[in-house]
Scaffold this motif. Sequence first.
Motif, PDB file in Angstrom:
ATOM      1  N   VAL A 239      -6.525 -12.654  -5.033  1.00 34.53           N
ATOM      2  CA  VAL A 239      -5.837 -11.374  -5.017  1.00 34.53           C
ATOM      3  C   VAL A 239      -6.900 -10.284  -4.940  1.00 34.53           C
ATOM      4  CG1 VAL A 239      -4.309  -9.830  -6.268  1.00 34.53           C
ATOM      5  CG2 VAL A 239      -3.900 -12.295  -6.355  1.00 34.53           C
ATOM      6  N   ARG A 240      -6.723  -9.399  -3.979  1.00 28.90           N
ATOM      7  CA  ARG A 240      -7.719  -8.336  -3.767  1.00 28.90           C
ATOM      8  C   ARG A 240      -7.066  -6.992  -4.025  1.00 28.90           C
ATOM      9  NH1 ARG A 240     -11.125  -7.136   1.842  1.00 28.90           N
ATOM     10  NH2 ARG A 240     -12.435  -5.445   0.988  1.00 28.90           N
ATOM     11  N   ILE A 241      -7.706  -6.229  -4.907  1.00 30.16           N
ATOM     12  CA  ILE A 241      -7.253  -4.880  -5.224  1.00 30.16           C
ATOM     13  C   ILE A 241      -8.366  -3.924  -4.817  1.00 30.16           C
ATOM     14  CG2 ILE A 241      -6.435  -3.330  -7.030  1.00 30.16           C
ATOM     15  CD1 ILE A 241      -5.573  -5.752  -8.621  1.00 30.16           C
ATOM     16  N   GLN A 242      -8.038  -2.992  -3.929  1.00 30.76           N
ATOM     17  CA  GLN A 242      -9.078  -2.144  -3.377  1.00 30.76           C
ATOM     18  C   GLN A 242      -8.569  -0.712  -3.285  1.00 30.76           C
ATOM     19  OE1 GLN A 242     -10.432  -3.407   0.451  1.00 30.76           O
ATOM     20  NE2 GLN A 242     -12.027  -1.836   0.625  1.00 30.76           N
ATOM     21  N   ALA A 243      -9.442   0.231  -3.664  1.00 24.80           N
ATOM     22  CA  ALA A 243      -9.173   1.658  -3.551  1.00 24.80           C
ATOM     23  C   ALA A 243     -10.331   2.278  -2.770  1.00 24.80           C
ATOM     24  CB  ALA A 243      -9.035   2.301  -4.925  1.00 24.80           C
ATOM     25  N   HIS A 244     -10.055   2.809  -1.562  1.00 23.24           N
ATOM     26  CA  HIS A 244     -11.121   3.340  -0.703  1.00 23.24           C
ATOM     27  C   HIS A 244     -11.563   4.728  -1.143  1.00 23.24           C
ATOM     28  CE1 HIS A 244     -10.845   0.068   2.227  1.00 23.24           C
ATOM     29  NE2 HIS A 244      -9.521   0.152   2.080  1.00 23.24           N
ATOM     30  N   ALA A 245     -10.675   5.527  -1.665  1.00 31.49           N
ATOM     31  CA  ALA A 245     -11.057   6.901  -1.987  1.00 31.49           C
ATOM     32  C   ALA A 245     -10.577   7.287  -3.385  1.00 31.49           C
ATOM     33  CB  ALA A 245     -10.482   7.865  -0.956  1.00 31.49           C
ATOM     34  N   GLY A 246     -10.693   6.392  -4.337  1.00 35.49           N
ATOM     35  CA  GLY A 246     -10.248   6.713  -5.687  1.00 35.49           C
ATOM     36  C   GLY A 246     -10.629   5.604  -6.635  1.00 35.49           C
ATOM     37  N   LYS A 247      -9.986   5.588  -7.761  1.00 37.12           N
ATOM     38  CA  LYS A 247     -10.272   4.619  -8.800  1.00 37.12           C
ATOM     39  C   LYS A 247      -9.070   3.705  -9.014  1.00 37.12           C
ATOM     40  CE  LYS A 247      -8.793   7.805 -12.446  1.00 37.12           C
ATOM     41  NZ  LYS A 247      -9.160   8.467 -13.696  1.00 37.12           N
ATOM     42  N   ILE A 248      -9.390   2.596  -9.674  1.00 34.22           N
ATOM     43  CA  ILE A 248      -8.356   1.634 -10.032  1.00 34.22           C
ATOM     44  C   ILE A 248      -8.154   1.719 -11.540  1.00 34.22           C
ATOM     45  CG2 ILE A 248      -7.715  -0.789 -10.082  1.00 34.22           C
ATOM     46  CD1 ILE A 248      -9.413  -1.205  -7.610  1.00 34.22           C
ATOM     47  N   GLU A 249      -6.940   1.937 -11.946  1.00 35.53           N
ATOM     48  CA  GLU A 249      -6.645   2.128 -13.356  1.00 35.53           C
ATOM     49  C   GLU A 249      -5.579   1.135 -13.781  1.00 35.53           C
ATOM     50  OE1 GLU A 249      -5.011   5.635 -16.400  1.00 35.53           O
ATOM     51  OE2 GLU A 249      -5.420   6.055 -14.272  1.00 35.53           O
ATOM     52  N   ALA A 250      -5.821   0.429 -14.906  1.00 36.42           N
ATOM     53  CA  ALA A 250      -4.887  -0.544 -15.462  1.00 36.42           C
ATOM     54  C   ALA A 250      -4.574  -0.134 -16.890  1.00 36.42           C
ATOM     55  CB  ALA A 250      -5.457  -1.950 -15.418  1.00 36.42           C
ATOM     56  N   LEU A 251      -3.316   0.017 -17.186  1.00 33.98           N
ATOM     57  CA  LEU A 251      -2.855   0.424 -18.504  1.00 33.98           C
ATOM     58  C   LEU A 251      -1.956  -0.651 -19.073  1.00 33.98           C
ATOM     59  CD1 LEU A 251      -1.948   4.178 -17.804  1.00 33.98           C
ATOM     60  CD2 LEU A 251      -4.086   3.257 -18.726  1.00 33.98           C
TER      61      LEU A 251
ATOM     62  N   ARG B 215       0.837  -1.188   0.000  1.00 29.14           N
ATOM     63  CA  ARG B 215       0.000   0.000   0.000  1.00 29.14           C
ATOM     64  C   ARG B 215       0.876   1.243   0.000  1.00 29.14           C
ATOM     65  NH1 ARG B 215      -2.462   0.249   6.194  1.00 29.14           N
ATOM     66  NH2 ARG B 215      -0.437   0.514   7.262  1.00 29.14           N
ATOM     67  N   ALA B 216       0.284   2.344  -0.407  1.00 26.95           N
ATOM     68  CA  ALA B 216       0.991   3.621  -0.459  1.00 26.95           C
ATOM     69  C   ALA B 216       0.654   4.442   0.770  1.00 26.95           C
ATOM     70  CB  ALA B 216       0.605   4.374  -1.724  1.00 26.95           C
ATOM     71  N   ASP B 217       1.380   5.546   0.954  1.00 26.73           N
ATOM     72  CA  ASP B 217       1.088   6.459   2.048  1.00 26.73           C
ATOM     73  C   ASP B 217      -0.262   7.130   1.822  1.00 26.73           C
ATOM     74  OD1 ASP B 217       3.457   5.855   3.297  1.00 26.73           O
ATOM     75  OD2 ASP B 217       4.562   7.520   2.386  1.00 26.73           O
ATOM     76  N   PRO B 218      -0.871   7.638   2.882  1.00 24.00           N
ATOM     77  CA  PRO B 218      -2.150   8.343   2.710  1.00 24.00           C
ATOM     78  C   PRO B 218      -2.036   9.490   1.706  1.00 24.00           C
ATOM     79  CG  PRO B 218      -1.736   7.912   5.030  1.00 24.00           C
ATOM     80  CD  PRO B 218      -0.489   7.534   4.302  1.00 24.00           C
ATOM     81  N   PHE B 219      -3.037   9.602   0.865  1.00 27.00           N
ATOM     82  CA  PHE B 219      -3.136  10.636  -0.171  1.00 27.00           C
ATOM     83  C   PHE B 219      -2.044  10.501  -1.237  1.00 27.00           C
ATOM     84  CE2 PHE B 219      -4.606  12.478   3.863  1.00 27.00           C
ATOM     85  CZ  PHE B 219      -5.955  12.670   3.571  1.00 27.00           C
ATOM     86  N   GLN B 220      -1.490   9.290  -1.374  1.00 24.58           N
ATOM     87  CA  GLN B 220      -0.509   9.006  -2.411  1.00 24.58           C
ATOM     88  C   GLN B 220      -1.001   7.832  -3.247  1.00 24.58           C
ATOM     89  OE1 GLN B 220       2.177  10.854  -3.025  1.00 24.58           O
ATOM     90  NE2 GLN B 220       1.833  12.186  -1.248  1.00 24.58           N
ATOM     91  N   ASP B 221      -0.627   7.833  -4.533  1.00 23.19           N
ATOM     92  CA  ASP B 221      -1.041   6.775  -5.442  1.00 23.19           C
ATOM     93  C   ASP B 221      -0.125   5.565  -5.315  1.00 23.19           C
ATOM     94  OD1 ASP B 221      -3.028   8.442  -6.354  1.00 23.19           O
ATOM     95  OD2 ASP B 221      -1.821   9.192  -8.041  1.00 23.19           O
ATOM     96  N   LEU B 222      -0.724   4.374  -5.443  1.00 20.10           N
ATOM     97  CA  LEU B 222       0.030   3.139  -5.482  1.00 20.10           C
ATOM     98  C   LEU B 222       0.141   2.709  -6.931  1.00 20.10           C
ATOM     99  CD1 LEU B 222       1.403   0.706  -4.146  1.00 20.10           C
ATOM    100  CD2 LEU B 222      -0.862  -0.355  -3.949  1.00 20.10           C
ATOM    101  N   ARG B 223       1.368   2.487  -7.357  1.00 20.69           N
ATOM    102  CA  ARG B 223       1.609   2.178  -8.759  1.00 20.69           C
ATOM    103  C   ARG B 223       2.502   0.944  -8.857  1.00 20.69           C
ATOM    104  NH1 ARG B 223       4.060   6.447 -13.216  1.00 20.69           N
ATOM    105  NH2 ARG B 223       3.934   5.056 -15.037  1.00 20.69           N
ATOM    106  N   LEU B 224       1.993  -0.055  -9.596  1.00 18.29           N
ATOM    107  CA  LEU B 224       2.754  -1.267  -9.894  1.00 18.29           C
ATOM    108  C   LEU B 224       3.036  -1.270 -11.384  1.00 18.29           C
ATOM    109  CD1 LEU B 224       0.712  -3.861  -7.776  1.00 18.29           C
ATOM    110  CD2 LEU B 224       2.745  -2.564  -7.098  1.00 18.29           C
ATOM    111  N   GLU B 225       4.297  -1.314 -11.755  1.00 24.19           N
ATOM    112  CA  GLU B 225       4.666  -1.121 -13.146  1.00 24.19           C
ATOM    113  C   GLU B 225       5.763  -2.097 -13.548  1.00 24.19           C
ATOM    114  OE1 GLU B 225       6.430   2.431 -16.069  1.00 24.19           O
ATOM    115  OE2 GLU B 225       5.959   2.804 -13.953  1.00 24.19           O
ATOM    116  N   SER B 226       5.636  -2.619 -14.783  1.00 21.77           N
ATOM    117  CA  SER B 226       6.667  -3.424 -15.410  1.00 21.77           C
ATOM    118  C   SER B 226       6.913  -2.836 -16.800  1.00 21.77           C
ATOM    119  CB  SER B 226       6.229  -4.891 -15.512  1.00 21.77           C
ATOM    120  OG  SER B 226       7.223  -5.667 -16.140  1.00 21.77           O
ATOM    121  N   PRO B 227       7.951  -2.058 -16.986  1.00 17.58           N
ATOM    122  CA  PRO B 227       8.100  -1.307 -18.243  1.00 17.58           C
ATOM    123  C   PRO B 227       8.247  -2.193 -19.473  1.00 17.58           C
ATOM    124  CG  PRO B 227       9.520  -0.400 -16.521  1.00 17.58           C
ATOM    125  CD  PRO B 227       9.005  -1.696 -16.023  1.00 17.58           C
TER     126      PRO B 227
END
Length: 262
Positions: A227-239, A203-215
């Motif tokens: 596997v559980r992916i949860q965002a309490h105060a935002g959206k989940i974005e997959a690119l 998880r990320a710090d409060p008010f910070q985005d969590l980003r998992l990336e494989s370039p």
Amino acid sequence: MKGNAVAVCVPGLQEVQQMVREQYTTATEGTHIERPENPYVYKIGIYGWRKRCLYLFVLLLLIILVVNLALTIWILKVMWFSPAGMGHLRVTKDGLRLEGESEFLFPLYAKEIHSRVDSSLLLQSTQNVTVNARNSEGEVTGRLKVGPKMVEVQSQQFQINSNDGKPLFTVDEKEVVVGPDKLRVTGPEGALFEHSVETPLVRADPFQDLRLESPTRSLSMDGPRGVRIQAHAGKIEALSQMDILFHSSDGMGSSFSGDGCH
């Protein structure tokens, strides 16, 4: 033919002894017997230049003795020798106590080194500080080397404990164990893992985005119970540059494909 008769008188034994005694007495009273002189006279002792050399040698020994005594007293005074120790070094019942700054030109062997209660322990060197641990055979089993550019540890296991003895960080040939409840990475680029990472929570710090990336490769998340992916105060974005696939082995499966699908 008749001859004249001659009477011979023979003295007796006592008269002969008396005559010999009188002749000895008469001869010894007025005579002086000269004794031959011995031309070789030997003197007992040391005389001449040998005597002067002996006195000079004794004087030289006396001077050397006085100089050595003076130097010994001077060294004792300069080095601060006392019944309790030498200089800042004191001998106590607990061991040796060294006060002030000291320099060691050769290796130091000690069972325990600690500072006073009101001061810290400082080990300083112009090159590096090396601490070795040896076994009974003299072989090095562990080494800690603090150099100008790197701190190097050579051991089978490296471990850092907390004040209560709890392991905080452990490293061996097989794994690295982080003991605290939270591992925080504060670098702006985050954390880079070349291989797999196993953790119950990311998880990320409060008010910070969590980003998992494989370039350049794929990103895979596996969990034996899900596997559980949860965002309490935002959206989940997959690119993704290619397709985004979701598979379910037990149950209904969903599949999404497309270029830049959200």
